[in-house]
Write a protein that holds these residues in place. Structure first.
Motif, PDB file in Angstrom:
ATOM      1  N   ALA A  36      10.980   4.395   0.330  1.00  0.00           N
ATOM      2  CA  ALA A  36      11.623   3.107   0.565  1.00  0.00           C
ATOM      3  C   ALA A  36      12.715   3.277   1.612  1.00  0.00           C
ATOM      4  CB  ALA A  36      12.211   2.569  -0.738  1.00  0.00           C
ATOM      5  N   GLU A  95       5.656   8.239   1.920  1.00  0.00           N
ATOM      6  CA  GLU A  95       6.532   7.204   2.470  1.00  0.00           C
ATOM      7  C   GLU A  95       7.607   6.880   1.442  1.00  0.00           C
ATOM      8  OE1 GLU A  95       4.811   3.727   4.535  1.00  0.00           O
ATOM      9  OE2 GLU A  95       5.870   2.530   3.010  1.00  0.00           O
ATOM     10  N   SER A 155       9.749   3.614   5.117  1.00  0.00           N
ATOM     11  CA  SER A 155       9.057   2.335   5.078  1.00  0.00           C
ATOM     12  C   SER A 155       9.574   1.435   6.191  1.00  0.00           C
ATOM     13  CB  SER A 155       9.275   1.653   3.727  1.00  0.00           C
ATOM     14  OG  SER A 155       8.802   0.322   3.757  1.00  0.00           O
ATOM     15  N   THR A 208       2.088  -4.563   1.203  1.00  0.00           N
ATOM     16  CA  THR A 208       3.207  -3.973   0.475  1.00  0.00           C
ATOM     17  C   THR A 208       2.914  -3.730  -0.997  1.00  0.00           C
ATOM     18  OG1 THR A 208       4.307  -6.017  -0.261  1.00  0.00           O
ATOM     19  CG2 THR A 208       4.753  -5.268   1.996  1.00  0.00           C
ATOM     20  N   SER A 209       3.884  -3.084  -1.628  1.00  0.00           N
ATOM     21  CA  SER A 209       3.789  -2.689  -3.028  1.00  0.00           C
ATOM     22  C   SER A 209       3.975  -3.837  -4.007  1.00  0.00           C
ATOM     23  CB  SER A 209       4.831  -1.601  -3.314  1.00  0.00           C
ATOM     24  OG  SER A 209       6.094  -1.960  -2.789  1.00  0.00           O
ATOM     25  N   LEU A 246       7.053  -0.703  -0.165  1.00  0.00           N
ATOM     26  CA  LEU A 246       6.294   0.458   0.297  1.00  0.00           C
ATOM     27  C   LEU A 246       4.932   0.015   0.803  1.00  0.00           C
ATOM     28  CD1 LEU A 246       7.098   2.785  -2.724  1.00  0.00           C
ATOM     29  CD2 LEU A 246       7.995   3.056  -0.393  1.00  0.00           C
ATOM     30  N   HIS A 247       4.315   0.847   1.646  1.00  0.00           N
ATOM     31  CA  HIS A 247       3.032   0.512   2.251  1.00  0.00           C
ATOM     32  C   HIS A 247       2.011   1.636   2.089  1.00  0.00           C
ATOM     33  CE1 HIS A 247       6.398  -1.481   4.291  1.00  0.00           C
ATOM     34  NE2 HIS A 247       5.614  -2.521   4.351  1.00  0.00           N
TER      35      HIS A 247
END
Length: 532
Positions: A249, A247, A221, A481-482, A228-229
């Motif tokens: 972290a 992906e 990330s 983002t998450s 996360l993305h």
């Protein structure tokens, strides 16, 4: 001296604003204030887009539901000519479930998300990791023969970054005052990559990893803090990778890298269950109108993109802007306004993958650009070559679009507008914003703003503008983002934004004169006298 002359000249133009611009209808503004603050539905709209529908990847089932629901709401509010306008995009994709864990040298749950438009793992895959950073084709050779049976760590781990400023902030008066100086919009031609750019590298990397016998890959990330993305761009039909990608972290990824370098041979288990959706390769913009009573064919427009990534619910990017545009439509229709010009509302699709929806609208209705005359380059997707092609070729509807206003900077209240170097329009905006000064919308900046759906309009000479909004924590921790969920929306700010937008739209639609335009861009003269 040139810089001083530009600043003084612009100041003189802005000082003349009352003489150049028609004042807003303050009685109508009273109605907008009442409807927008006492009867607002903006948060109800935002909650449906986020909590009920969730992340809205282009061509996913969630986006199909969003396309249907937004049209339904526009019709319920009484708007006219509500329609979905399609353009070619590619495959839909959605996540069913995913999991990532380290099993050696010790068990540990990892924070992870599948990368968009990569295939699933078809069950759990388990393998040792190998650190093999690659960001260009030239990197492949150094890892040849080392990847068989492995999960490949493709990112070069960077050092951790600690925040030195608050995540959340609003513009100060001093900061806003510093944004008013003239900045030249950039229409310089760009070079077109023959290899297809970012998407092509992802596919070439996938081909290399598969040929080497790798089982899958993970990347780091680009933000710390467990965020996360999951962004990916291989959505075109016939251009789908063969290996799963996830992906991790940043903190989890760095731990794996340290263990690998120390010889601990970390082993991962990855599960990625995803679905591709190929029922319809077209994505759809949603459009709706409040018809004009005169000025035949002319219209003003407000837009926001309603697609998002799926690490979370796409709240500040861009359910916020979508809800504001829809609320402005509801406010004006509830007041039964009869504008001289048509007021059009646009919800753009495919913005996250490259402003695809707004470019499709520009290309179809406003202007196109000449082909490059190279068969290979002209076969590339439109957005990859657009800025390199000259001349601009206006369509019949080019003069009809009088003004376009875009909302796509999160949940922050509107503090002003970027006039994109258009000093004549800036003078008009000074007058049009006066009724909203008490709400904090005071600044007219001559700066251009990039990265969102007014950009392609600017490239063909359409008066397209992005608002200045309080940054809040949009760029620092929410964008893509998450944690981009409903919790981070600010109701007072979104109500204010909808009121300001509705007011500017109505004033622009009723103005005796259309908003001043910039010249249609032409190929700039090279600043280098030896340039070809």
């Amino acid at each position: 001296m040139k810089r001083l002359f530009a600043a003084v000249s612009v100041a003189a133009v802005l000082a003349a604003a009352p003489a150049m611009a028609q004042a807003p209808d303050l009685v109508a503004v009273n109605g907008i204030f009442d409807q927008g603050f006492n009867h607002s539905e903006v948060m109800r709209t935002a909650a449906h887009l986020t909590d009920r529908i969730g992340g809205r990847m282009t061509n996913s089932p969630q986006m199909r539901e969003t396309e249907r629901w937004t049209q339904e709401r526009f019709r319920e509010w009484g708007l006219s000519n509500v329609r979905a306008e399609g353009f070619e995009f590619g495959r839909g994709w959605s996540i069913v479930r995913s999991d990532a864990r380290m099993v050696e040298p010790r068990p540990l749950e990892l924070r992870a998300i599948p990368v968009a438009w990569t295939p699933g793992t078809e069950g759990t895959i388990s393998a040792e990791v190998v650190l093999a950073p690659m960001s260009r084709v030239e990197d492949f050779e150094k890892h040849r023969g080392k990847l068989a049976g492995k999960i490949v760590m493709i990112s070069a781990p960077t050092d951790a970054s600690d925040p030195t400023e608050p995540f959340f902030r609003r513009w100060t008066d001093e900061e806003l005052a510093g944004r008013t100086a003239y900045v030249q919009p950039n229409h310089a031609p760009v070079r077109v990559s023959r290899d297809g750019g970012r998407d092509n590298f992802a596919l070439r990397m996938d081909e290399f990893l598969a040929s080497e016998g790798a089982l899958g890959w993970v990347r780091m990330s680009y933000r710390d803090g467990g965020l996360l993305h999951g962004a990916g761009y291989t959505h075109r039909v016939g251009a789908t990778p063969t290996l799963p990608g996830m992906e991790l972290a940043a903190e989890d990824y760095r731990r794996l890298a340290r263990l690998s370098r120390a010889g601990a041979a970390p082993k991962l288990e990855l599960l990625s269950e995803v679905r591709f959706h190929d029922e319809d390769v077209n994505a759809y913009n949603v459009l709706a109108d409040i018809p004009g009573t005169g000025r035949s064919g002319e219209y003003v427009m407000a837009g926001a993109h309603f697609d998002s990534w799926v690490a979370s619910d796409g709240a500040v990017d861009n359910a916020a802007g979508t809800a504001v545009v829809m609320e402005a439509a509801r406010i004006l229709k509830a007041l039964n306004v009869r504008p001289k010009r048509t007021i059009r509302f646009a919800l753009w699709n495919g913005e996250e993958q490259g402003l695809h929806g707004s470019l499709a609208y520009v290309d179809r209705h406003l202007a196109t650009r000449a082909p490059l005359g190279d068969a290979d380059l002209d076969a590339l997707p439109n957005g990859q070559t657009w800025r390199a092609r000259w001349p601009v070729q206006p369509r019949d509807g080019h003069e009809d679009l009088v003004a376009y206003f875009n909302i796509d900077n999160g949940s922050g209240r509107i503090r002003g507008i970027n006039a994109e170097g258009n000093v004549a329009a800036a003078a008009v905006f000074e007058e049009w914003l006066r009724p909203f000064h008490s709400l904090g919308a005071t600044t007219v900046s001559l700066r251009p703003a990039g990265g969102t759906d007014h950009v392609y309009m600017q490239t063909v000479g359409i008066p397209g503008f992005q608002f200045i909004q309080d940054p809040l924590d949009y760029g620092s921790r929410l964008h893509h983002t998450s944690i981009d969920s409903y919790d981070h929306l600010k109701p007072e700010d979104l109500r204010q934004a909808a009121v300001v937008l509705a007011g500017l739209l109505l004033t622009a639609a009723n103005s005796d004169e259309p908003l001043p335009r910039m010249p249609v861009p032409t190929r700039p003269t090279p600043t280098d006298p030896f340039a070809e």
